[in-house]
Motif scaffolding. Structure first.
Motif, PDB file in Angstrom:
ATOM      1  N   GLY A  96       0.814  -1.207   0.000  1.00 39.69           N
ATOM      2  CA  GLY A  96       0.000   0.000   0.000  1.00 39.69           C
ATOM      3  C   GLY A  96       0.850   1.260   0.000  1.00 39.69           C
ATOM      4  O   GLY A  96       2.030   1.250  -0.373  1.00 39.69           O
ATOM      5  N   ASP A  97       0.256   2.348   0.435  1.00 40.56           N
ATOM      6  CA  ASP A  97       0.984   3.621   0.508  1.00 40.56           C
ATOM      7  C   ASP A  97       2.217   3.470   1.396  1.00 40.56           C
ATOM      8  O   ASP A  97       2.171   2.841   2.447  1.00 40.56           O
ATOM      9  CB  ASP A  97       0.078   4.706   1.087  1.00 40.56           C
ATOM     10  N   GLY A  98       3.306   4.034   0.951  1.00 39.79           N
ATOM     11  CA  GLY A  98       4.527   3.975   1.740  1.00 39.79           C
ATOM     12  C   GLY A  98       5.414   2.799   1.424  1.00 39.79           C
ATOM     13  O   GLY A  98       6.388   2.545   2.136  1.00 39.79           O
ATOM     14  N   ALA A  99       5.137   2.068   0.321  1.00 40.48           N
ATOM     15  CA  ALA A  99       5.977   0.949  -0.092  1.00 40.48           C
ATOM     16  C   ALA A  99       6.739   1.312  -1.355  1.00 40.48           C
ATOM     17  O   ALA A  99       6.352   2.215  -2.101  1.00 40.48           O
ATOM     18  CB  ALA A  99       5.143  -0.310  -0.320  1.00 40.48           C
ATOM     19  N   VAL A 100       7.839   0.611  -1.606  1.00 37.89           N
ATOM     20  CA  VAL A 100       8.641   0.832  -2.807  1.00 37.89           C
ATOM     21  C   VAL A 100       9.204  -0.506  -3.262  1.00 37.89           C
ATOM     22  O   VAL A 100       9.632  -1.319  -2.446  1.00 37.89           O
ATOM     23  CB  VAL A 100       9.792   1.841  -2.533  1.00 37.89           C
ATOM     24  N   VAL A 101       9.166  -0.741  -4.557  1.00 38.79           N
ATOM     25  CA  VAL A 101       9.775  -1.948  -5.124  1.00 38.79           C
ATOM     26  C   VAL A 101      11.253  -1.688  -5.332  1.00 38.79           C
ATOM     27  O   VAL A 101      11.645  -0.642  -5.859  1.00 38.79           O
ATOM     28  CB  VAL A 101       9.106  -2.339  -6.462  1.00 38.79           C
ATOM     29  N   VAL A 102      12.093  -2.649  -4.921  1.00 36.13           N
ATOM     30  CA  VAL A 102      13.546  -2.488  -5.027  1.00 36.13           C
ATOM     31  C   VAL A 102      14.113  -3.604  -5.894  1.00 36.13           C
ATOM     32  O   VAL A 102      13.890  -4.793  -5.627  1.00 36.13           O
ATOM     33  CB  VAL A 102      14.213  -2.523  -3.638  1.00 36.13           C
ATOM     34  N   SER A 103      14.851  -3.221  -6.918  1.00 40.33           N
ATOM     35  CA  SER A 103      15.590  -4.180  -7.737  1.00 40.33           C
ATOM     36  C   SER A 103      16.982  -4.334  -7.140  1.00 40.33           C
ATOM     37  O   SER A 103      17.694  -3.350  -6.944  1.00 40.33           O
ATOM     38  CB  SER A 103      15.708  -3.691  -9.185  1.00 40.33           C
ATOM     39  N   PRO A 104      17.434  -5.571  -6.836  1.00 44.73           N
ATOM     40  CA  PRO A 104      18.726  -5.764  -6.191  1.00 44.73           C
ATOM     41  C   PRO A 104      19.928  -5.594  -7.110  1.00 44.73           C
ATOM     42  O   PRO A 104      21.060  -5.541  -6.635  1.00 44.73           O
ATOM     43  CB  PRO A 104      18.641  -7.195  -5.659  1.00 44.73           C
ATOM     44  N   ASP A 105      19.696  -5.519  -8.409  1.00 40.78           N
ATOM     45  CA  ASP A 105      20.791  -5.287  -9.354  1.00 40.78           C
ATOM     46  C   ASP A 105      20.196  -4.871 -10.693  1.00 40.78           C
ATOM     47  O   ASP A 105      18.977  -4.881 -10.892  1.00 40.78           O
ATOM     48  CB  ASP A 105      21.698  -6.511  -9.499  1.00 40.78           C
ATOM     49  N   LEU A 106      21.074  -4.524 -11.619  1.00 40.14           N
ATOM     50  CA  LEU A 106      20.610  -4.063 -12.931  1.00 40.14           C
ATOM     51  C   LEU A 106      19.930  -5.175 -13.711  1.00 40.14           C
ATOM     52  O   LEU A 106      19.038  -4.931 -14.512  1.00 40.14           O
ATOM     53  CB  LEU A 106      21.796  -3.503 -13.722  1.00 40.14           C
ATOM     54  N   GLY A 107      20.352  -6.435 -13.469  1.00 37.47           N
ATOM     55  CA  GLY A 107      19.774  -7.557 -14.195  1.00 37.47           C
ATOM     56  C   GLY A 107      18.321  -7.813 -13.854  1.00 37.47           C
ATOM     57  O   GLY A 107      17.592  -8.427 -14.633  1.00 37.47           O
ATOM     58  N   ALA A 108      17.879  -7.360 -12.693  1.00 35.30           N
ATOM     59  CA  ALA A 108      16.495  -7.600 -12.254  1.00 35.30           C
ATOM     60  C   ALA A 108      15.592  -6.394 -12.478  1.00 35.30           C
ATOM     61  O   ALA A 108      14.449  -6.398 -12.025  1.00 35.30           O
ATOM     62  CB  ALA A 108      16.480  -7.989 -10.775  1.00 35.30           C
ATOM     63  N   VAL A 109      16.074  -5.377 -13.180  1.00 31.88           N
ATOM     64  CA  VAL A 109      15.303  -4.142 -13.333  1.00 31.88           C
ATOM     65  C   VAL A 109      13.988  -4.385 -14.073  1.00 31.88           C
ATOM     66  O   VAL A 109      12.925  -3.906 -13.660  1.00 31.88           O
ATOM     67  CB  VAL A 109      16.133  -3.065 -14.054  1.00 31.88           C
ATOM     68  N   LYS A 110      14.035  -5.142 -15.177  1.00 30.24           N
ATOM     69  CA  LYS A 110      12.799  -5.371 -15.941  1.00 30.24           C
ATOM     70  C   LYS A 110      11.775  -6.124 -15.114  1.00 30.24           C
ATOM     71  O   LYS A 110      10.574  -5.846 -15.174  1.00 30.24           O
ATOM     72  CB  LYS A 110      13.117  -6.128 -17.232  1.00 30.24           C
ATOM     73  N   LEU A 111      12.258  -7.098 -14.323  1.00 25.67           N
ATOM     74  CA  LEU A 111      11.360  -7.828 -13.433  1.00 25.67           C
ATOM     75  C   LEU A 111      10.755  -6.883 -12.406  1.00 25.67           C
ATOM     76  O   LEU A 111       9.542  -6.891 -12.168  1.00 25.67           O
ATOM     77  CB  LEU A 111      12.122  -8.957 -12.734  1.00 25.67           C
ATOM     78  N   ALA A 112      11.592  -6.048 -11.801  1.00 28.01           N
ATOM     79  CA  ALA A 112      11.113  -5.100 -10.788  1.00 28.01           C
ATOM     80  C   ALA A 112      10.124  -4.102 -11.389  1.00 28.01           C
ATOM     81  O   ALA A 112       9.160  -3.699 -10.731  1.00 28.01           O
ATOM     82  CB  ALA A 112      12.301  -4.369 -10.164  1.00 28.01           C
ATOM     83  N   GLU A 113      10.341  -3.711 -12.625  1.00 37.12           N
ATOM     84  CA  GLU A 113       9.416  -2.790 -13.282  1.00 37.12           C
ATOM     85  C   GLU A 113       8.037  -3.416 -13.432  1.00 37.12           C
ATOM     86  O   GLU A 113       7.014  -2.734 -13.292  1.00 37.12           O
ATOM     87  CB  GLU A 113       9.960  -2.376 -14.652  1.00 37.12           C
ATOM     88  N   ARG A 114       7.999  -4.727 -13.712  1.00 38.01           N
ATOM     89  CA  ARG A 114       6.707  -5.408 -13.831  1.00 38.01           C
ATOM     90  C   ARG A 114       5.975  -5.393 -12.489  1.00 38.01           C
ATOM     91  O   ARG A 114       4.764  -5.156 -12.427  1.00 38.01           O
ATOM     92  CB  ARG A 114       6.894  -6.839 -14.330  1.00 38.01           C
ATOM     93  N   TYR A 115       6.692  -5.667 -11.403  1.00 34.76           N
ATOM     94  CA  TYR A 115       6.091  -5.622 -10.079  1.00 34.76           C
ATOM     95  C   TYR A 115       5.603  -4.209  -9.760  1.00 34.76           C
ATOM     96  O   TYR A 115       4.483  -4.023  -9.271  1.00 34.76           O
ATOM     97  CB  TYR A 115       7.104  -6.058  -9.022  1.00 34.76           C
TER      98      TYR A 115
END
Length: 304
Positions: free
Chosen positions: A159-178
């Motif tokens: 909810g409000d106050g959360a942020v998705v974090v990608s642990p490295d550059l290789g996971a950025v596209k995955l993190a963007e989907r989340y």
């Protein structure tokens, strides 16, 4: 054409769930290990002229489970199976998709070659470590993505106050989907891998101060990446309510100890590999059987 489902020993529970979801009994297969370590496989079902689905993640020990899958395939082929399909929810050696040095082996391509020698007509996998590995396959590949299921499992903490974090550059596209599915901002950690289990963090792009991090990745092996990411966002002032989401929770070696040393509140993963029963934090497991069954039904219906 009738379908028979067999499960190896790598994740029997998932095999049983898949057969149940498909509305079929799990096929009988006897596996025995001789005193010298050799594996003996005997298929105890009539598979002549049938579609056969073999489910076996190549989880640790990877070599043992891979060999078991190949022997099961050979037994079914010699018993007259019409078509063989491998369902490999977790595909070991996927990280060896390219050579960084002249003397390195290309492990991912070698494992694909071995599976093709097993006479599989098609392979179903869930979230390969890198899409580049798809280019190694000469057989049709059903590459499934469980991130939408995992994102929904993480929604109560997004909810409000959360942020998705990608642990490295290789996971950025995955993190963007989340981030897109959950409607959250995105932060990216820049890391450098020192070895198979050690990483060094170079910096952070994005804002995490006062926010609840949801760290997402495709897999957790020794948890070096996840632990380093958690330490980084903590130093940047994030809230001490960290959620980790990963498709494949291998949790080998020092993984559990590392994760217990940072305030990980909860882990959300699939059942692609067997899950540890006791962890020092909350663990929610998303079942893959419906996703796998849907792919199998779509493929087998196309053949009729």
């Amino acid at each position: 054409m009738e379908l028979t489902v067999f499960s190896g020993t790598a994740n029997r529970a998932l095999g049983e769930n898949l057969a149940r979801t498909l509305g079929r009994p799990l096929g009988r297969c006897h596996l025995e290990r001789f005193p010298d370590g050799e594996l003996y496989v005997e298929v105890q079902e009539d598979v002549r002229g049938r579609n056969v689905c073999l489910i076996q993640p190549t989880a640790p020990p990877v070599g043992e489970h891979l060999m078991e899958l190949l022997l099961m395939a050979d037994a079914c082929w010699r018993a007259g199976a019409a078509r063989l399909m491998a369902v490999v929810p977790y595909f070991g050696y996927a990280r060896q998709d390219r050579r960084g040095k002249p003397g390195e082996a290309l492990g991912g391509k070698l494992v694909v070659d071995l599976l093709e020698r097993g006479r599989f007509e098609r392979l179903v996998a869930v979230h390969l470590h890198t899409p580049a590995l798809e280019g190694c396959f000469g057989m049709p590949l059903e590459h499934l993505d469980a991130s939408h299921l995992l994102a929904e499992a993480a929604r109560p903490h997004a909810g409000d106050g959360a942020v998705v974090v990608s642990p490295d550059l290789g996971a950025v596209k995955l993190a963007e989907r989340y981030a897109r599915q959950l409607g959250l901002p995105l932060a990216i950690v820049h890391k450098r891998r020192m070895s198979g289990s050690e990483v060094s963090v170079r910096g952070l792009v994005g804002e995490v101060r006062g926010l609840r991090p949801i760290i997402v990745d495709d897999m957790i092996s020794t948890a070096g990446t996840i632990a380093a990411t958690a330490e980084t966002v903590l130093k940047e002032g994030c809230a001490e309510d960290i959620t980790v989401v990963a498709t494949h929770a291998l949790l080998v070696g020092p993984a559990v100890e590392r994760l217990s040393q940072v305030p990980i509140r909860r882990l959300i993963s699939t059942d692609s590999v067997p899950q540890q029963r006791t962890l020092p934090f909350e663990h929610s497991v998303v079942g893959l059987a419906p996703l796998l069954a849907d792919a199998i039904c779509r493929v087998t219906s196309e053949r009729r």
